[in-house]
Enzyme design. Structure first.
Site, mmCIF file in Angstrom:
data_model
loop_
_atom_site.group_PDB
_atom_site.id
_atom_site.type_symbol
_atom_site.label_atom_id
_atom_site.label_comp_id
_atom_site.label_asym_id
_atom_site.label_seq_id
_atom_site.Cartn_x
_atom_site.Cartn_y
_atom_site.Cartn_z
ATOM 1 N N ASP A 296 45.947 38.168 38.618
ATOM 2 C CA ASP A 296 46.088 36.720 38.735
ATOM 3 C C ASP A 296 47.456 36.321 38.163
ATOM 4 O O ASP A 296 48.188 37.145 37.594
ATOM 5 C CB ASP A 296 44.920 36.022 37.996
ATOM 6 C CG ASP A 296 44.636 34.655 38.572
ATOM 7 O OD1 ASP A 296 43.487 34.192 38.486
ATOM 8 O OD2 ASP A 296 45.575 34.029 39.113
ATOM 9 N N GLU A 491 40.870 24.547 37.535
ATOM 10 C CA GLU A 491 40.798 25.530 36.461
ATOM 11 C C GLU A 491 40.411 24.891 35.133
ATOM 12 O O GLU A 491 39.592 23.966 35.092
ATOM 13 C CB GLU A 491 42.118 26.299 36.401
ATOM 14 C CG GLU A 491 42.449 26.973 37.744
ATOM 15 C CD GLU A 491 43.592 27.956 37.679
ATOM 16 O OE1 GLU A 491 44.453 27.928 38.564
ATOM 17 O OE2 GLU A 491 43.624 28.786 36.748
HETATM 18 C C1 GLC Z 1 45.525 30.696 39.698
HETATM 19 C C2 GLC Z 1 44.066 31.025 39.947
HETATM 20 C C3 GLC Z 1 43.828 31.856 41.172
HETATM 21 C C4 GLC Z 1 44.906 31.591 42.199
HETATM 22 C C5 GLC Z 1 46.227 32.049 41.630
HETATM 23 C C6 GLC Z 1 47.401 31.744 42.576
HETATM 24 O O1 GLC Z 1 45.798 30.612 38.334
HETATM 25 O O2 GLC Z 1 43.316 31.587 38.877
HETATM 26 O O3 GLC Z 1 42.514 31.527 41.661
HETATM 27 O O4 GLC Z 1 44.617 32.298 43.399
HETATM 28 O O5 GLC Z 1 46.498 31.486 40.364
HETATM 29 O O6 GLC Z 1 47.576 30.360 42.690
#
Ligand code: GLC
Length: 580
Positions: A296, A491
């Site tokens: 991530d 988030e």
């Molecule tokens: C974010 C998320 C993830 C996402 C990634 C790219 O922090 O946790 O779900 O796909 O970053 O944006």
């Protein structure tokens, strides 16, 4: 495992990959393991470093933000990748989690919580197919979806990205997304699905979110409610992890998933990005996953203040591609040094790159690196919006209210409407829409609930709207519609310890109660909320979740053209005491 896309046999695919790997320098191999966000890399760097993937993080839009500008942006990166020494095409990734939702003008579908309420796998598959089509119109070929979290605590800011608290429903709908994205969306073209976030991201404990002082400004808030459970610690035994949180990944692999995104969270104190047992022994070994794992955003750097050590830990645990996402040359330098110092074995690098190339070959990326700009005419088209409208209809859950309260009469002499969310596309769509956190107001074309009522009620009906319900004293009506809504969030910004309606919402309902015979409340929210304070004030209460651009799906049901269909995807709390 279901055959995905390639017309070549597995042996032929592996032979192509092996031959290509043998030609690659160490620098090119490490470049393939890098995923960089689009503002932090130039097409020339993509070419010169053989970068494996470029992404748009939430809100990573071109300016102006139009489908055509998106297509130009992604095409420039892909054209550069094809000019690299070995001409390896990139994956261009984006969080298309409820449509191609960063793009202004795209069709925005209900978030997963609404699709969980609809419980219609065929509908979810069709939504994913439309999403893939609108993505390929802009050459974007990797969707960071489906999220197959199984949220166990609705105080989590990502509850709405989960389909349900029920593992079996999550598995079923997660598979439908994978099939829809990875089936032909355009002439022989598919989008790679990313099943996330492995594993038990929805099982974390309130108050266990950590901060990382060497990554200033991220995942922190002075507000004691925010960033308190997201990215936290799942304090559960292995039997629970395997029973509740693992099955959607087994179903996804069986359905042809070829990429899995690893979770920020921890399991009993150890970060998933450092978890060799779960990533390598269980997922790749026991479950036989032979696609590739992606980290991530910045998650590998959470593992250690020293960049190289964080990368060593993550890659040795089983990460194949790193969503760095800012520091390309430092990443290449750090991993190169780690290999020369034998902190990462060359065999681990070769395994990671083999997995990355295998999926590119399987999807025909070398033969068809571009999407299809003739599809630009379909982005946000009426056919797609009708599917979104169907999804909205099916997502609505009637929490309270029986005839004759509903349906509303088309020919009523007057209808009162109140609530900020009634005419606010940003609140209707929620987070992950145009911007990472979403945004209030007129963020993208669509139909608000107020507009839908105005289009549905008869010409003789006087539709009066005021966000605050501030009508003239003598204004009364047979029916009134109040929309209560959460502000958009994503988030950990959406973590909330207390889920009771704010006092101003209760006061608004009370004000409107005095003005009508039948009071209908519609709730726009990313999770169940504590509504005890208004339950006896309203005659009907409808959970609409985060419906996206097509609020006409709500009036389709409120005016009786379609029945209520949705069922609760999460238990509904009664009173704050219900909170864990
Ligand atoms: C974010 C998320 C993830 C996402 C990634 C790219 O922090 O946790 O779900 O796909 O970053 O944006």
């Amino acid at each position: 495992m279901k055959a995905i896309t390639t017309h070549e046999s597995r042996a032929a695919v592996d032979a192509r990959v092996e031959a290509l790997l043998a030609q690659m320098t160490l620098a090119e191999k490490i470049g393939q393991m890098a995923q960089i966000e689009k503002n932090s890399v130039t097409p020339e760097q993509v070419r010169d470093h053989a970068v494996g993937s470029v992404l748009s993080g939430g809100g990573g839009n071109p300016s102006p933000n139009t489908p055509a500008d998106w297509a130009r942006m992604v095409r420039d990166f892909q054209e550069a990748a094809l000019q690299s020494r070995l001409g390896i095409p990139i994956w261009y990734g984006t969080d298309a989690v409820h449509g191609h939702n960063n793009v202004r003008g795209a069709t925005i579908f209900p978030h997963n919580i609404g699709l969980g309420a609809a419980r219609d796998a065929d509908l979810v598959r069709r939504i994913a197919q439309v999403t893939a089509r609108e993505m390929l119109a802009t050459h974007a070929n990797w969707a960071f979806a489906p999220e197959v979290s199984v949220p166990q605590d609705i105080r989590w800011g990502r509850t709405f990205e989960g389909f349900s608290e029920d593992t079996a429903l999550v598995s079923e709908l997660g598979v439908a997304v994978i099939e829809g994205l990875q089936q032909a969306a355009a002439p022989d073209q598919r989008v790679l699905a990313s099943v996330k976030h492995f594993v038990a991201d929805g099982g974390t404990t309130w108050g266990t979110t950590r901060s990382y002082d060497w990554i200033p400004g991220w995942w922190q808030s002075a507000d004691p409610q925010r960033w308190r459970i997201d990215q936290g610690d799942s304090r559960i035994d292995e039997a629970t992890l395997r029973a509740v949180h693992l099955p959607p990944y087994a179903a996804a692999i069986a359905a042809g998933a070829r990429n899995i995104m690893v979770s920020y969270s921890s399991w009993n104190g150890l970060k998933l990005h450092a978890h060799r047992y779960l990533l390598t022994d269980v997922l790749k070994g026991e479950m036989g996953f032979d696609g590739f794992l992606v980290s991530d955003w910045l998650a590998a750097q959470q593992l250690d203040a020293d960049l190289e050590t964080g990368m060593v830990t993550a890659i040795n645990a089983g990460l194949d591609m790193i969503m760095v996402p800012f520091r390309l040359t430092e990443f290449i330098t750090a991993v190169t040094r780690a290999v020369s110092d034998s902190r990462i074995a060359l065999s681990r690098i070769d395994d990671a790159v083999t997995r990355i190339l295998r999926v590119k070959v399987e999807f025909g990326l070398f033969e068809r690196p571009f999407g299809d700009e003739t599809l630009l005419a379909t982005v946000g088209c009426d056919e797609h919006r009708q599917i979104a409208r169907e999804a909205v209809r099916k997502s609505l859950v009637l929490l309270k209210g029986e005839p004759p309260v509903l349906p509303l009469a088309r020919t009523a002499s007057r209808l009162l409407i109140a609530g900020a969310g009634a005419d606010n596309m940003g609140r209707q769509c929620g987070g992950w829409t145009i911007e990472w956190q979403g945004k209030e107001g007129d963020i993208t074309p669509g139909t608000t609930l107020l507009q839908a009522v105005q289009q549905t009620a008869s010409a003789s009906t006087e539709v009066l709207y005021d966000a605050d319900g501030a009508f003239a004293d003598d204004v009364q009506a047979e029916s009134a519609l109040v929309v209560l809504s959460e502000v958009p969030y994503a988030e950990g910004e959406g973590d909330r310890q207390h889920l009771a309606l704010p006092p101003e919402d209760v006061a608004l309902v009370q004000r409107m109660r005095a003005r009508c015979d039948r009071l209908i409340v519609v709730l726009y929210s990313g999770r169940p909320l504590v509504v005890d304070s208004i339950l006896d004030q309203c005659d009907a209460l409808v959970a609409a979740w985060l419906p996206g651009t097509e609020a006409a799906g709500i009036t389709d049901v409120l005016f009786g053209d379609y029945p209520f269909h949705g069922m609760l995807p999460y238990a509904w709390p009664r009173g704050e005491s219900a909170q864990a």
